[in-house]
Structure formats: structure tokens, C-alpha cells
Design a protein around this motif. Sequence first.
Motif, PDB file in Angstrom:
ATOM      1  N   ALA A  75      35.023  39.314  43.238  1.00  0.00           N
ATOM      2  CA  ALA A  75      35.999  39.638  42.192  1.00  0.00           C
ATOM      3  C   ALA A  75      37.415  39.280  42.631  1.00  0.00           C
ATOM      4  N   ARG A  76      37.765  39.596  43.869  1.00  0.00           N
ATOM      5  CA  ARG A  76      39.099  39.280  44.374  1.00  0.00           C
ATOM      6  C   ARG A  76      39.317  37.773  44.430  1.00  0.00           C
ATOM      7  N   ASP A  77      38.310  37.044  44.898  1.00  0.00           N
ATOM      8  CA  ASP A  77      38.395  35.591  44.977  1.00  0.00           C
ATOM      9  C   ASP A  77      38.593  34.972  43.590  1.00  0.00           C
ATOM     10  N   LEU A  78      37.811  35.420  42.611  1.00  0.00           N
ATOM     11  CA  LEU A  78      37.935  34.887  41.255  1.00  0.00           C
ATOM     12  C   LEU A  78      39.289  35.230  40.646  1.00  0.00           C
ATOM     13  N   LYS A  79      39.761  36.440  40.884  1.00  0.00           N
ATOM     14  CA  LYS A  79      41.063  36.863  40.355  1.00  0.00           C
ATOM     15  C   LYS A  79      42.179  35.988  40.911  1.00  0.00           C
ATOM     16  N   GLU A  80      42.184  35.776  42.219  1.00  0.00           N
ATOM     17  CA  GLU A  80      43.210  34.938  42.848  1.00  0.00           C
ATOM     18  C   GLU A  80      43.142  33.504  42.338  1.00  0.00           C
ATOM     19  N   THR A  81      41.940  32.991  42.169  1.00  0.00           N
ATOM     20  CA  THR A  81      41.756  31.623  41.690  1.00  0.00           C
ATOM     21  C   THR A  81      42.300  31.457  40.277  1.00  0.00           C
ATOM     22  N   ILE A  82      41.954  32.390  39.394  1.00  0.00           N
ATOM     23  CA  ILE A  82      42.409  32.304  38.001  1.00  0.00           C
ATOM     24  C   ILE A  82      43.926  32.416  37.920  1.00  0.00           C
ATOM     25  N   LEU A  83      44.503  33.374  38.634  1.00  0.00           N
ATOM     26  CA  LEU A  83      45.958  33.545  38.596  1.00  0.00           C
ATOM     27  C   LEU A  83      46.692  32.328  39.158  1.00  0.00           C
ATOM     28  N   LYS A  84      46.129  31.700  40.171  1.00  0.00           N
ATOM     29  CA  LYS A  84      46.760  30.540  40.796  1.00  0.00           C
ATOM     30  C   LYS A  84      46.690  29.311  39.895  1.00  0.00           C
ATOM     31  N   GLN A  85      45.576  29.153  39.167  1.00  0.00           N
ATOM     32  CA  GLN A  85      45.349  27.911  38.454  1.00  0.00           C
ATOM     33  C   GLN A  85      45.648  27.962  36.958  1.00  0.00           C
ATOM     34  N   GLU A  86      45.855  29.134  36.426  1.00  0.00           N
ATOM     35  CA  GLU A  86      46.169  29.247  34.997  1.00  0.00           C
ATOM     36  C   GLU A  86      47.514  29.943  34.839  1.00  0.00           C
ATOM     37  N   PRO A  87      48.603  29.168  34.727  1.00  0.00           N
ATOM     38  CA  PRO A  87      49.945  29.761  34.676  1.00  0.00           C
ATOM     39  C   PRO A  87      50.235  30.535  33.394  1.00  0.00           C
ATOM     40  N   ARG A  88      49.425  30.383  32.364  1.00  0.00           N
ATOM     41  CA  ARG A  88      49.664  31.110  31.115  1.00  0.00           C
ATOM     42  C   ARG A  88      49.163  32.544  31.173  1.00  0.00           C
ATOM     43  N   ILE A  89      48.523  32.918  32.281  1.00  0.00           N
ATOM     44  CA  ILE A  89      47.988  34.269  32.451  1.00  0.00           C
ATOM     45  C   ILE A  89      48.805  35.005  33.497  1.00  0.00           C
ATOM     46  N   SER A  90      49.151  36.278  33.205  1.00  0.00           N
ATOM     47  CA  SER A  90      49.946  37.037  34.171  1.00  0.00           C
ATOM     48  C   SER A  90      49.160  38.166  34.832  1.00  0.00           C
ATOM     49  N   GLY A  91      48.120  38.626  34.240  1.00  0.00           N
ATOM     50  CA  GLY A  91      47.334  39.706  34.830  1.00  0.00           C
ATOM     51  C   GLY A  91      45.853  39.511  34.584  1.00  0.00           C
ATOM     52  N   VAL A  92      45.054  39.774  35.610  1.00  0.00           N
ATOM     53  CA  VAL A  92      43.605  39.605  35.493  1.00  0.00           C
ATOM     54  C   VAL A  92      42.916  40.825  36.093  1.00  0.00           C
ATOM     55  N   ASP A  93      41.958  41.372  35.368  1.00  0.00           N
ATOM     56  CA  ASP A  93      41.084  42.422  35.880  1.00  0.00           C
ATOM     57  C   ASP A  93      39.658  41.908  35.778  1.00  0.00           C
ATOM     58  N   ILE A  94      38.925  41.997  36.884  1.00  0.00           N
ATOM     59  CA  ILE A  94      37.546  41.509  36.897  1.00  0.00           C
ATOM     60  C   ILE A  94      36.625  42.646  37.286  1.00  0.00           C
ATOM     61  N   ASN A  95      35.598  42.842  36.473  1.00  0.00           N
ATOM     62  CA  ASN A  95      34.586  43.851  36.721  1.00  0.00           C
ATOM     63  C   ASN A  95      33.240  43.145  36.761  1.00  0.00           C
ATOM     64  N   ILE A  96      32.508  43.306  37.845  1.00  0.00           N
ATOM     65  CA  ILE A  96      31.217  42.637  38.002  1.00  0.00           C
ATOM     66  C   ILE A  96      30.116  43.690  38.013  1.00  0.00           C
ATOM     67  N   ILE A  97      29.168  43.537  37.100  1.00  0.00           N
ATOM     68  CA  ILE A  97      28.060  44.480  36.993  1.00  0.00           C
ATOM     69  C   ILE A  97      26.754  43.735  37.264  1.00  0.00           C
ATOM     70  N   PRO A  98      26.029  44.139  38.312  1.00  0.00           N
ATOM     71  CA  PRO A  98      24.757  43.458  38.613  1.00  0.00           C
ATOM     72  C   PRO A  98      23.669  43.824  37.609  1.00  0.00           C
ATOM     73  N   ASP A  99      22.894  42.830  37.228  1.00  0.00           N
ATOM     74  CA  ASP A  99      21.717  43.020  36.394  1.00  0.00           C
ATOM     75  C   ASP A  99      20.542  42.512  37.220  1.00  0.00           C
ATOM     76  N   ASN A 100      20.040  43.371  38.096  1.00  0.00           N
ATOM     77  CA  ASN A 100      19.006  42.959  39.050  1.00  0.00           C
ATOM     78  C   ASN A 100      17.727  42.512  38.373  1.00  0.00           C
TER      79      ASN A 100
END
Length: 139
Positions: A75-100
Motif C-alpha cells: 500500500a505504501r509503495d503504491l501510494k508513493e508511486t501514484i503521488l509521484k507520477q500523477e501530479p493532478r492528485i494531492s492525496g491518496v488513501d489505499i486500503n487492501i483487503i485480501p480475498d483468499n
Amino acid sequence: MEQNRFLGLGMKFPPQVNRTTGRFAVAGGPESVKESVYIILMTQKTERIFAPEFGSSLLSYTFMDTNRTELNIMARDLKETILKQEPRISGVDINIIPDNAGGRLMVYIDYLVAESHTRDNLVFPFYLDTVEEQRENGK
């Protein structure tokens, strides 16, 4: 659409043809931002020769252990990637739920479009074991 001009206008993803004009369909405004986030997630880093830093390392999480620590790292990796590469976005919250049972992770991405201060989201299913699933189904 006039108030969202700063969000830009670009070719729709996946590429589509407008039936009435015969030209490529375009996406603008918040739809353009959502498609951009999706493209970032679906592009593996180093996949684009002239932009090797573009994209995410999402595929490196295939076959990972789904403990809480690994999910937080992802989640942290994806958040940093999105914020770095999409300048039109200022805040990102990522929630990951496993579906085993389904062998996948449901990645819920909530983001804030910077200029308009509007919230939007994207739900992204990430399959952990597609190769094993195909073997079980006899494909």
C-alpha cells in the motif's frame, strides 16, 4: 467541462473509436485522472524504454504472502508511486483487503483531485496466483 480544463484531455484507455466521428474517443476531467491511475498501475517499471521510471512495481507482489506487514508495504509503495507520477492528485488513501478464496487482493484507492478538491476512487482487483488458478482449471 469548462471548470475541469486543467485536468486535460487525452485518448481514452483502453483505446476506443467514436462511432459517429470515426476518431479515437477522448477522456477528460476526472475520468482522465482515473484512467491515468489505472495506466500507472498496469505499467511495469522499465516497461517503457524512453520513460523507464514510469509505472509501478505492482507485478513484483505476485505470489506474495498476504500478511498485514506485506500488505502495508504494498500500500505504501503504491501510494508513493501514484503521488509521484500523477501530479493532478494531492492525496491518496489505499486500503487492501485480501480475498483468499478468490486468490486476489482488492485494492481500494481513494484520491483527491488537487485543483478541484473532489474525491474519487478506483477499485483494482490484483490476482496473486493466476498461473496456479489456470493450472487448476485445466488451461
